[in-house]
Design a protein around this motif. Sequence first.
Motif, PDB file in Angstrom:
ATOM      1  N   SER A  26      -5.920  52.860 -54.100  1.00 48.96           N
ATOM      2  CA  SER A  26      -6.271  51.544 -54.628  1.00 48.96           C
ATOM      3  C   SER A  26      -7.580  51.582 -55.407  1.00 48.96           C
ATOM      4  N   LEU A  27      -8.592  52.229 -54.840  1.00 54.47           N
ATOM      5  CA  LEU A  27      -9.890  52.314 -55.504  1.00 54.47           C
ATOM      6  C   LEU A  27      -9.797  53.149 -56.784  1.00 54.47           C
ATOM      7  N   GLN A  28      -9.037  54.235 -56.739  1.00 53.72           N
ATOM      8  CA  GLN A  28      -8.856  55.068 -57.933  1.00 53.72           C
ATOM      9  C   GLN A  28      -8.186  54.285 -59.054  1.00 53.72           C
ATOM     10  N   SER A  29      -7.209  53.466 -58.699  1.00 51.89           N
ATOM     11  CA  SER A  29      -6.515  52.678 -59.723  1.00 51.89           C
ATOM     12  C   SER A  29      -7.427  51.637 -60.366  1.00 51.89           C
ATOM     13  N   ARG A  30      -8.527  51.321 -59.697  1.00 54.36           N
ATOM     14  CA  ARG A  30      -9.513  50.370 -60.227  1.00 54.36           C
ATOM     15  C   ARG A  30     -10.660  51.092 -60.927  1.00 54.36           C
ATOM     16  N   MET A  32     -12.591  53.543 -59.629  1.00 52.72           N
ATOM     17  CA  MET A  32     -13.672  53.950 -58.737  1.00 52.72           C
ATOM     18  C   MET A  32     -13.439  55.375 -58.260  1.00 52.72           C
ATOM     19  N   ALA A  33     -14.527  56.084 -58.010  1.00 52.68           N
ATOM     20  CA  ALA A  33     -14.439  57.447 -57.516  1.00 52.68           C
ATOM     21  C   ALA A  33     -14.215  57.427 -56.010  1.00 52.68           C
ATOM     22  N   ALA A  34     -13.011  57.826 -55.601  1.00 55.24           N
ATOM     23  CA  ALA A  34     -12.666  57.873 -54.182  1.00 55.24           C
ATOM     24  C   ALA A  34     -11.589  58.935 -53.983  1.00 55.24           C
ATOM     25  N   THR A  35     -11.698  59.670 -52.895  1.00 52.77           N
ATOM     26  CA  THR A  35     -10.700  60.684 -52.576  1.00 52.77           C
ATOM     27  C   THR A  35     -10.366  60.639 -51.101  1.00 52.77           C
ATOM     28  N   CYS A  36      -9.175  61.088 -50.791  1.00 50.28           N
ATOM     29  CA  CYS A  36      -8.755  61.211 -49.403  1.00 50.28           C
ATOM     30  C   CYS A  36      -7.963  62.501 -49.271  1.00 50.28           C
ATOM     31  N   TYR A  37      -8.434  63.385 -48.412  1.00 54.80           N
ATOM     32  CA  TYR A  37      -7.751  64.646 -48.142  1.00 54.80           C
ATOM     33  C   TYR A  37      -7.201  64.593 -46.725  1.00 54.80           C
ATOM     34  N   SER A  38      -5.898  64.803 -46.614  1.00 51.12           N
ATOM     35  CA  SER A  38      -5.257  64.804 -45.306  1.00 51.12           C
ATOM     36  C   SER A  38      -5.182  66.223 -44.772  1.00 51.12           C
ATOM     37  N   CYS A  39      -5.315  66.349 -43.471  1.00 53.47           N
ATOM     38  CA  CYS A  39      -5.176  67.653 -42.820  1.00 53.47           C
ATOM     39  C   CYS A  39      -3.697  67.943 -42.592  1.00 53.47           C
ATOM     40  N   GLY A  40      -3.327  69.176 -42.630  1.00 51.61           N
ATOM     41  CA  GLY A  40      -1.942  69.558 -42.386  1.00 51.61           C
ATOM     42  C   GLY A  40      -1.056  69.218 -43.565  1.00 51.61           C
ATOM     43  N   SER A  49     -10.142  63.145 -44.490  1.00 54.08           N
ATOM     44  CA  SER A  49     -11.512  62.967 -44.946  1.00 54.08           C
ATOM     45  C   SER A  49     -11.469  62.053 -46.160  1.00 54.08           C
ATOM     46  N   PHE A  50     -12.155  60.934 -46.080  1.00 52.51           N
ATOM     47  CA  PHE A  50     -12.202  59.954 -47.160  1.00 52.51           C
ATOM     48  C   PHE A  50     -13.633  59.918 -47.680  1.00 52.51           C
ATOM     49  N   VAL A  51     -13.794  59.995 -48.998  1.00 51.29           N
ATOM     50  CA  VAL A  51     -15.114  59.928 -49.618  1.00 51.29           C
ATOM     51  C   VAL A  51     -15.043  58.927 -50.766  1.00 51.29           C
ATOM     52  N   ALA A  52     -16.020  58.040 -50.841  1.00 54.50           N
ATOM     53  CA  ALA A  52     -16.093  57.076 -51.940  1.00 54.50           C
ATOM     54  C   ALA A  52     -17.517  57.018 -52.474  1.00 54.50           C
ATOM     55  N   ASN A  53     -17.625  56.933 -53.784  1.00 54.85           N
ATOM     56  CA  ASN A  53     -18.911  56.811 -54.451  1.00 54.85           C
ATOM     57  C   ASN A  53     -19.213  55.327 -54.606  1.00 54.85           C
ATOM     58  N   ALA A 102     -14.755  43.616 -55.495  1.00 57.11           N
ATOM     59  CA  ALA A 102     -15.650  43.782 -56.645  1.00 57.11           C
ATOM     60  C   ALA A 102     -14.825  43.908 -57.919  1.00 57.11           C
ATOM     61  N   PRO A 103     -15.360  43.446 -59.060  1.00 58.22           N
ATOM     62  CA  PRO A 103     -14.659  43.657 -60.330  1.00 58.22           C
ATOM     63  C   PRO A 103     -14.446  45.144 -60.575  1.00 58.22           C
ATOM     64  N   SER A 104     -13.381  45.501 -61.263  1.00 55.30           N
ATOM     65  CA  SER A 104     -13.006  46.901 -61.468  1.00 55.30           C
ATOM     66  C   SER A 104     -14.113  47.740 -62.076  1.00 55.30           C
ATOM     67  N   GLN A 105     -14.872  47.192 -63.016  1.00 53.89           N
ATOM     68  CA  GLN A 105     -15.904  47.984 -63.659  1.00 53.89           C
ATOM     69  C   GLN A 105     -17.172  48.085 -62.822  1.00 53.89           C
ATOM     70  N   ASP A 106     -17.328  47.275 -61.796  1.00 54.56           N
ATOM     71  CA  ASP A 106     -18.521  47.303 -60.941  1.00 54.56           C
ATOM     72  C   ASP A 106     -18.226  48.183 -59.734  1.00 54.56           C
ATOM     73  N   VAL A 107     -18.710  49.433 -59.732  1.00 53.41           N
ATOM     74  CA  VAL A 107     -18.399  50.388 -58.680  1.00 53.41           C
ATOM     75  C   VAL A 107     -19.166  50.109 -57.407  1.00 53.41           C
ATOM     76  N   ALA A 108     -20.439  49.789 -57.520  1.00 58.38           N
ATOM     77  CA  ALA A 108     -21.275  49.591 -56.338  1.00 58.38           C
ATOM     78  C   ALA A 108     -21.011  48.232 -55.709  1.00 58.38           C
TER      79      ALA A 108
END
Length: 116
Positions: A26-30, A32-40, A49-53, A102-108
């Motif tokens: 959802s955040l990526q589609s807006r 925003m820098a966000a990733t999620c890595y699943s184990c296995g 592991s989820f990381v968002a800027n 937050a609006p799509s262009q406003d990351v923080a």
Amino acid sequence: MFPRLAEQYRSVVHDLVMSLEALATSLQSRGMAATCYSCGDGRDGHGASFVANLGTNHMVRFLVSDFGISWVESRNGHELVKLEGAEAIQELQRVAQVLQSAPSQDVAPAAPSITP
């Protein structure tokens, strides 16, 4: 009793992994820098592991696994706060609501949880 509790915890971990993957998408589609890595293989829900800027070198990391749940917030590479368990899940919910509203262009987020 213990096997039932262990299975309930595995179910919580699985639900959190699916929610983190959806939040990252959802955040990526807006934009925003966000990733999620699943184990296995991604189907077993053993962890993620989820990381968002949050902008200006401000980031969060949420880890969930069979071993525990943690939230780490940092700025400029320095850890600001670390939460575990239910507190970590509550903080993830709060920040997710702020980011998604937050609006799509406003990351923080308008009101970061920790200010240096």
